[in-house]
Design an enzyme around this catalytic site. Structure first.
Site, PDB file in Angstrom:
ATOM      1  N   HIS A  78       0.823  -1.208   0.000  1.00 17.53           N
ATOM      2  CA  HIS A  78       0.000   0.000   0.000  1.00 17.53           C
ATOM      3  C   HIS A  78       0.856   1.258   0.000  1.00 17.53           C
ATOM      4  O   HIS A  78       0.527   2.232  -0.688  1.00 17.53           O
ATOM      5  CB  HIS A  78      -0.918   0.018   1.216  1.00 17.53           C
ATOM      6  CG  HIS A  78      -1.818   1.208   1.255  1.00 17.53           C
ATOM      7  ND1 HIS A  78      -2.890   1.358   0.400  1.00 17.53           N
ATOM      8  CD2 HIS A  78      -1.792   2.343   2.006  1.00 17.53           C
ATOM      9  CE1 HIS A  78      -3.487   2.517   0.643  1.00 17.53           C
ATOM     10  NE2 HIS A  78      -2.836   3.127   1.608  1.00 17.53           N
ATOM     11  N   GLU A  79       1.933   1.251   0.739  1.00 13.71           N
ATOM     12  CA  GLU A  79       2.744   2.456   0.885  1.00 13.71           C
ATOM     13  C   GLU A  79       3.508   2.805  -0.397  1.00 13.71           C
ATOM     14  O   GLU A  79       3.589   3.971  -0.784  1.00 13.71           O
ATOM     15  CB  GLU A  79       3.739   2.290   2.037  1.00 13.71           C
ATOM     16  CG  GLU A  79       3.118   2.279   3.429  1.00 13.71           C
ATOM     17  CD  GLU A  79       2.797   3.680   3.948  1.00 13.71           C
ATOM     18  OE1 GLU A  79       2.881   4.642   3.158  1.00 13.71           O
ATOM     19  OE2 GLU A  79       2.457   3.804   5.131  1.00 13.71           O
ATOM     20  N   SER A  80       4.103   1.813  -1.048  1.00 14.12           N
ATOM     21  CA  SER A  80       5.051   2.124  -2.118  1.00 14.12           C
ATOM     22  C   SER A  80       4.934   1.243  -3.341  1.00 14.12           C
ATOM     23  O   SER A  80       5.649   1.473  -4.320  1.00 14.12           O
ATOM     24  CB  SER A  80       6.483   2.013  -1.579  1.00 14.12           C
ATOM     25  OG  SER A  80       6.756   0.671  -1.190  1.00 14.12           O
ATOM     26  N   TYR A  94      -6.655   3.884   4.552  1.00 11.12           N
ATOM     27  CA  TYR A  94      -5.344   3.264   4.735  1.00 11.12           C
ATOM     28  C   TYR A  94      -5.489   1.914   5.434  1.00 11.12           C
ATOM     29  O   TYR A  94      -4.968   0.887   4.979  1.00 11.12           O
ATOM     30  CB  TYR A  94      -4.471   4.203   5.554  1.00 11.12           C
ATOM     31  CG  TYR A  94      -3.079   3.724   5.854  1.00 11.12           C
ATOM     32  CD1 TYR A  94      -2.039   3.955   4.969  1.00 11.12           C
ATOM     33  CD2 TYR A  94      -2.785   3.060   7.045  1.00 11.12           C
ATOM     34  CE1 TYR A  94      -0.752   3.534   5.252  1.00 11.12           C
ATOM     35  CE2 TYR A  94      -1.503   2.633   7.334  1.00 11.12           C
ATOM     36  CZ  TYR A  94      -0.483   2.871   6.430  1.00 11.12           C
ATOM     37  OH  TYR A  94       0.795   2.439   6.713  1.00 11.12           O
TER      38      TYR A  94
END
Length: 807
Positions: A683-685, A790
């Protein structure tokens, strides 16, 4: 001796293991594999020391040099630069090793140093490589890498020699990027003519649109700084011919006008006036207006008011609007002016004047399209003045008296929302029911029913909640429908009606298989608490069998008639200039530029399942994970199925487990579920270790600078720099440390821990207290939409990872 023995063990363990190579295999029985499939080898590699002493006598190879090279490459992949250097040097000291392996070690050493920005070390590695291996196929790339090293060392003349050598050895491939670097060197030497000639050559050569436009912008600025404004304007105009983004066009048009102003005031003012009129809602229009006024150009009052309004200069806007109103017949004044004036008065705190301006539209422009908007603005003005009852009454009157307006549904929703946020849930419910009756197909009706249903559920009015959620399930689609079915399941559970609950959860899963609500429903139906790890992890698979199954599925799903293996790049893909340039740039550690080239091709193939499948495998093979994930996702999306309904071989490319040896080491030390970390990283990168976000978050786990500094101090990280997070092992370590800290704070409860990772522990503590320990109530308590999304996304990612990698 002990250190050398560990190297021997680790290297021996690698024999026969799956490792990343840039070359695709040539038979379906030897399928392309994911990096880091061997758990035992990965653990042993992690033990390889970084301080290998130089031998005191003539070395005798005792370990297969190819295996040593693989170990070094793995260290480099994971970001253990120092270990990679030591291992490459170990192989280079093996003078009896085959020249092929020694050349690869020397090249890898130089590549690693350039990647880390250690330019002196890069020069020291690449120069012996070029001297000792003059016929190596990577000779051209070594010149390019050494050219980059010379640029980093400010050795401009030497850089030019290397880039010229590259262009002679490998012309027509990435000429644009080589010429750009040569332009930089010439410019640093003060040789303006040569610099501009190189930049022009870079522009004339081929690259994908976004970096091409960026190059033109950069070259234009060089021209401006060199006093060559006309040449700069030519570049800006070329950008305007290609660029489509409105915001970017406004910026470039303004810069072009400024440049023209340097040598042709009249035409410069004409261009500024065009910016002023064409981009009135952009800051560039306001800046252009200021310059035009300073130069004595008369501008229409109404347009001056609009430019000032959009810029946020409300007093100037009001002065201009009033000037326009005094000098214009009433019939020629647009309703829009009064809308702007009302908002401007409200912004400077003059609420009565704002209401009067909006009322002017209501009274004098009853058929204008802005009539309904003015009514809404009157309600908002009362709300912002903290007169909630008056705002509610006004919104309800809009729904009652102007039901034919498209704004009527919004007005009723606002009234219900204000009731719900001011401790009047019963009144809110009545309003939302009326909204659903009057505007059953509107987004506002669905939103209102969700709010009313949640309030009823929280008040234990299960019958009311059930009615609303059931209605929502029939009028919604996708994730909204999945949410409605999920909460129907929760209501049924509250009533101890397990069969109905299970049916509702199954419907939630069917409505949006990859969504948070499907994941949550799956866990509840299975009696599994959120983020429950699998009984065991599985990271080794029968890739040959899975590849065959995947390609059979592709044939059946997409009607592919091609015989033989499908994964090999089709000739048109293999020879696509974007792929060729991207692969060359990737080998030269120019990752951002390579991703731009790959991205152009991957995006173009978004609707071609077979091409996307082939690109996913190829890009994974060279380590371009970010674009590989996109390509794999297109294969699955085109089939219109959930990830877990696709073949595992393709699903694992969409949800990969890269850097496995690093991940397993960190997760074992910190007792953090590796699948949770993988879900977070995805999810982050999207596994782009060089990712940087707006707040300067960097790396796989997107840690912000203040948090990263704190973590570095806790880890006693020597000579920490924020760029360290670009190393995969550092990104994983820092993210793992911070997630572990949140898990400790919340006694291992993952949902609030993720919220704390994203929004800070203080907020998460408050939400956790309000939730009473219920995970679904916690999600409802989150007041930041981006944080809720998120946690939802990582939850759904985790459940997919658990199926794909859980034994």
């Amino acid at each position: 001796m002990r250190r050398q023995f560990l190297i021997l063990i680790a290297c021996a363990a690698l024999v026969g293991c799956t490792l990343n190579t840039p070359d695709a295999p040539n038979a379906p029985a030897d399928p392309p594999d994911v990096i880091a499939e061997s758990v035992s080898a990965d653990v042993m590699i992690a033990q390889i020391p970084t301080d290998i002493p130089a031998p005191t006598a003539e070395p005798t190879p005792t370990i297969d040099p190819a295996v040593i090279l693989q170990v070094a490459d793995r260290h480099l992949l994971n970001g253990y630069y120092e270990a990679a250097v030591q291992t490459y040097q170990t192989l280079l000291r093996e003078t009896n090793a085959p020249a092929e392996q020694r050349a690869a070690a020397a090249f890898g050493l130089g590549q690693a140093a350039v990647r880390e920005g250690l330019f002196a070390q890069a020069f020291e590695a690449l120069t012996p490589f070029l001297d000792e291996f003059p016929n190596d196929a990577r000779r051209a790339q070594a010149h390019f890498l050494r050219g980059d090293a010379h640029l980093g060392l400010a050795e401009w003349d030497k850089a030019l020699v290397d880039f010229r050598a590259y262009l002679e050895l490998r012309p027509g491939l990435i000429d644009s990027y080589a010429h750009e670097r040569m332009g930089d060197a010439y410019f640093a030497l003060g040789q303006s003519n040569e610099a501009l000639a190189s930049y022009s050559a870079a522009i004339s050569a081929t690259r994908v649109l976004v970096p091409q436009v960026a190059l033109r912008e950069r070259v234009a600025q060089v021209f401006v700084n060199a006093g060559l404004a006309e040449q700069a304007v030519a570049q800006y105009d070329a950008i305007l011919e290609a660029a489509q983004n409105y915001t970017y066009r406004a910026l470039i048009a303004y810069r072009a006008a400024e440049a023209v102003l340097r040598y042709d005031e009249q035409n410069g003012l004409v261009r500024l006036n065009r910016v002023f009129l064409d981009f009135i809602d952009r800051p560039e229009a306001y800046d252009a207006m200021q310059t035009l006024i300073e130069r004595g150009v008369s501008l229409p009052a109404y347009q001056r008011g609009r430019a000032a309004y959009f810029y946020g200069d409300y007093p100037t806007a009001l002065d201009a609007f009033n000037e326009f109103a005094l000098n214009t017949p009433a019939a020629d004044i647009p309703a829009e002016m009064y809308l702007f004036m009302g908002r401007a008065y409200r912004e400077i705190g003059n609420q009565p004047a704002a209401l009067t301006a909006f009322q002017t539209i209501v009274q004098q422009y009853p058929t204008d399209p802005l009539f309904g908007e003015a009514l809404l603005e009157q309600g908002r003005t009362r709300f912002l003045a903290d007169d909630i009852p008056a705002a509610i009454d006004h919104y309800l009157s809009i729904g009652e008296n102007y039901s034919y307006l498209e704004q009527a549904a919004e007005a009723i929703w606002r009234a219900g929302y204000l009731y719900s946020t001011n401790d009047q849930p019963e009144q809110a419910r009545v309003v939302f029911e009326q909204l659903a009756e009057a505007f059953p197909n509107s987004a506002q009706a669905r939103s209102g029913l969700f709010i009313a249903a949640a309030a009823a559920y929280n008040a234990n009015q299960l019958g009311v909640a059930e009615t609303f959620y059931a209605r929502l399930a029939t009028i919604s689609t996708g994730e909204e429908q999945a949410s409605a079915y999920f909460w129907l399941g929760r209501v049924a559970q509250q009533r101890n009606n397990q069969p109905v609950a299970q049916q509702a959860y199954a419907q939630a899963i069917s409505a949006a298989p990859d969504s948070y609500f499907a994941a949550r429903a799956t866990d509840i139906n299975s009696g599994v608490p959120p983020f429950t790890p699998p009984a065991a992890y599985q990271f080794q698979f029968d890739d040959t069998a899975e590849l065959i199954a995947a390609e059979n599925w592709l044939r059946a799903t997409y009607g592919i008639e091609q015989e033989g293996a499908l994964w090999q790049l089709a000739p048109e893909l293999a020879n696509d200039p974007r792929l060729l340039r991207g692969a060359e740039l990737w080998a030269l550690a120019a990752y951002d530029e390579a991703n731009s080239e790959f991205g152009g091709l991957v995006s173009e193939m978004e609707t071609n399942a077979l091409a996307s499948y082939q690109l996913a495998i190829y890009l994974r093979g060279i380590g371009a994970y970010y674009q590989s994930i996109f390509a794999a996702s297109y294969v699955i999306r085109l089939a219109n199925v959930g990830t877990l309904d696709a073949p595992p071989y393709i699903a694992r490319m969409r949800y990969p487990a890269y850097y496995l040896d690093v991940m397993q080491d960190m997760s074992a030390r910190r007792n953090v579920d590796p699948l949770l970390m993988y879900a977070l990283i995805r999810h982050e990168s999207l596994f782009n270790t060089y990712a940087t976000a707006a707040a300067d978050e960097k790396g796989l786990t997107q840690v912000v600078p203040p948090t990263a500094q704190y973590i570095a101090e806790q880890l006693q990280w020597a000579n920490y720099q924020h760029s360290d997070l670009f190393r995969p092992h550092a990104g994983i370590e820092f993210g793992g440390f911070y997630l572990q800290e949140q898990l400790r704070l919340f006694d291992g409860n993952v949902i609030p821990s993720l919220a704390a990772y994203n929004a800070g522990p203080g907020r998460a503590i408050d939400w956790n207290r309000l939730s009473g320990g219920d995970p679904d109530q916690f999600m409802s308590a989150i007041t930041i939409d981006s944080t809720r999304l998120y946690v939802e996304r990582i939850y759904s990612h985790y459940n997919i990872y658990r199926v794909l990698y859980g034994a």
